[in-house]
Design an enzyme around this catalytic site. Structure first.
Site, PDB file in Angstrom:
ATOM      1  N   HIS A 177       0.849  -1.224  -0.023  1.00 19.41           N
ATOM      2  CA  HIS A 177      -0.019  -0.008   0.091  1.00 19.41           C
ATOM      3  C   HIS A 177       0.959   1.276   0.259  1.00 19.41           C
ATOM      4  CE1 HIS A 177       0.819  -1.211   4.089  1.00 19.41           C
ATOM      5  NE2 HIS A 177       0.924   0.119   4.448  1.00 19.41           N
ATOM      6  N   GLY A 178       0.142   2.148  -0.254  1.00 19.62           N
ATOM      7  CA  GLY A 178       0.972   3.688  -0.331  1.00 19.62           C
ATOM      8  C   GLY A 178      -0.177   4.695  -0.571  1.00 19.62           C
TER       9      GLY A 178
END
Length: 154
Positions: free
Chosen positions: A66-67
């Site tokens: 994720h980011g």
């Protein structure tokens, strides 16, 4: 937050080919770029920076890379079932074959965490994960991922 809020049927990949974690993240970055309008290299670099902080491999063959990104208006998800598991530096050293990528707006602190928690809860369901591993049909995978979002009759 429901899975159907962040995942579209077109964002379900039933048999991703990758020989390594890096190659997998490159492939997912390219797919996510096509769905979000973000630059694939930016997505990849952000995911790799996050992985340097610690693997997003949860164990049991599951990872949730994720980011956060400026330019996004909502959380986007991408689900991938790998054709062959890849080493993901998970704490249990089990290669990963189920991946749920999350891309969140830079300013979405609570929504990002809610999405992570929701996906994590979903993928802790061992029965569901076995069903996900048993099919390559996009519609079936999508239905399995969102089915608990459907209200049940009392």
């Amino acid at each position: 937050m429901q899975i159907s809020d962040i995942l579209e049927p077109e964002s379900v990949l039933p048999a991703v080919q990758a020989g390594s974690k890096k190659q997998l993240l490159q492939t997912l970055s390219e797919q996510a770029a096509g769905r979000t309008g973000l630059n694939a290299r930016l997505i990849f670099d952000t995911l790799m920076q996050r992985e340097k902080l610690g693997s997003t491999g949860l164990g049991g063959g599951i990872a949730i890379p994720h980011g956060r990104f400026s330019g996004l208006e909502k959380v986007h998800g991408l689900f991938a079932r790998l054709a062959r598991p890849v080493d993901f530096d998970a704490p249990d050293h089990v290669p990963v074959d189920i991946v749920f990528l999350l891309l969140a707006p830079e300013s979405a602190g609570a929504d990002h965490l809610k999405a992570l928690a929701r996906v994590s809860r979903l993928l802790r369901d061992k029965e569901l994960v076995e069903k996900l591993r048993a099919t390559r049909d996009v519609d079936a995978l999508y239905s399995l991922l969102i089915e608990d979002a459907t209200p049940r009759a009392a």
